[in-house]
Design a protein around this motif. Sequence first.
Motif, short mmCIF file in Angstrom:
data_model
loop_
_atom_site.label_atom_id
_atom_site.label_comp_id
_atom_site.label_asym_id
_atom_site.label_seq_id
_atom_site.Cartn_x
_atom_site.Cartn_y
_atom_site.Cartn_z
N THR A 61 -33.36 45.39 -67.04
CA THR A 61 -32.27 44.43 -67.19
C THR A 61 -32.57 43.20 -66.35
O THR A 61 -33.45 43.22 -65.49
CB THR A 61 -30.93 45.03 -66.71
N ASP A 62 -31.79 42.17 -66.61
CA ASP A 62 -31.93 40.93 -65.85
C ASP A 62 -30.75 40.73 -64.90
O ASP A 62 -30.44 39.60 -64.51
CB ASP A 62 -32.05 39.75 -66.80
N VAL A 63 -30.11 41.82 -64.49
CA VAL A 63 -28.92 41.73 -63.65
C VAL A 63 -29.23 41.06 -62.32
O VAL A 63 -28.49 40.20 -61.86
CB VAL A 63 -28.29 43.13 -63.43
N GLU A 65 -31.58 38.93 -61.55
CA GLU A 65 -31.82 37.49 -61.74
C GLU A 65 -30.51 36.75 -62.00
O GLU A 65 -30.30 35.65 -61.50
CB GLU A 65 -32.80 37.24 -62.89
N ARG A 66 -29.63 37.36 -62.80
CA ARG A 66 -28.34 36.72 -63.10
C ARG A 66 -27.48 36.60 -61.85
O ARG A 66 -26.80 35.60 -61.64
CB ARG A 66 -27.61 37.49 -64.19
N ILE A 67 -27.51 37.61 -60.99
CA ILE A 67 -26.74 37.56 -59.75
C ILE A 67 -27.29 36.48 -58.83
O ILE A 67 -26.54 35.73 -58.21
CB ILE A 67 -26.74 38.94 -59.05
N THR A 69 -28.87 33.76 -59.77
CA THR A 69 -28.50 32.48 -60.37
C THR A 69 -27.05 32.15 -60.05
O THR A 69 -26.73 31.02 -59.67
CB THR A 69 -28.72 32.51 -61.89
N LEU A 70 -26.18 33.14 -60.20
CA LEU A 70 -24.76 32.95 -59.92
C LEU A 70 -24.54 32.63 -58.44
O LEU A 70 -23.74 31.77 -58.09
CB LEU A 70 -23.97 34.19 -60.32
#
Length: 178
Positions: A61-63, A65-67, A69-70
């Motif tokens: 998953t890209d979780v 990376e998304r966190i 970025t956020l």
Amino acid sequence: MQERARYRVTGALFLLALLVIFVPMLFDGEGSPVSDLPRPSTTISSAPDDQRRFDDIVPTTDVVERIETLHNEIDAEGFSKIDGTRFGEPRLMPIQDASEVLAVQAGSFAQLKNALSFRDTVRGLGYEAFISSSKDDAGRIRHRVAVGPLLDKADARAIADALNSKLEVDARIMELQI
């Protein structure tokens, strides 16, 4: 005295009957049955020649990376570093010709308690009011009370006029981004 002896004999017979029934159950040698648990159908091995690897079983998953970025886009108070709006709240933007979803901003407050009170007043008039908080470049937080979402500019204009007359405010039509 005979009645007392009768109670003792009855109690003793009752206890003897319990012993005759339950003591053989304790010492019969069988004990409680042991159930065989089923073995897992898939085993994960750390051997390099294993056909099924951990990566094949657990999806990637890209979780993370998304966190990250956020985390880079949101400040410590939960406001966007890009446009200053609080994360998760609707954004009120200046209206454009291509705006599809609208809201009527009825007031803007520095104190949240004042915004909540005014929102309740607007709701008391029968409108679906909400609060959208934003932070300006100087770090000041504004809590804007708006009515929406609306899809028709004529409806938005009618609500703005009604709020202007009922509450004596300067309501303005805004674009609503959710």
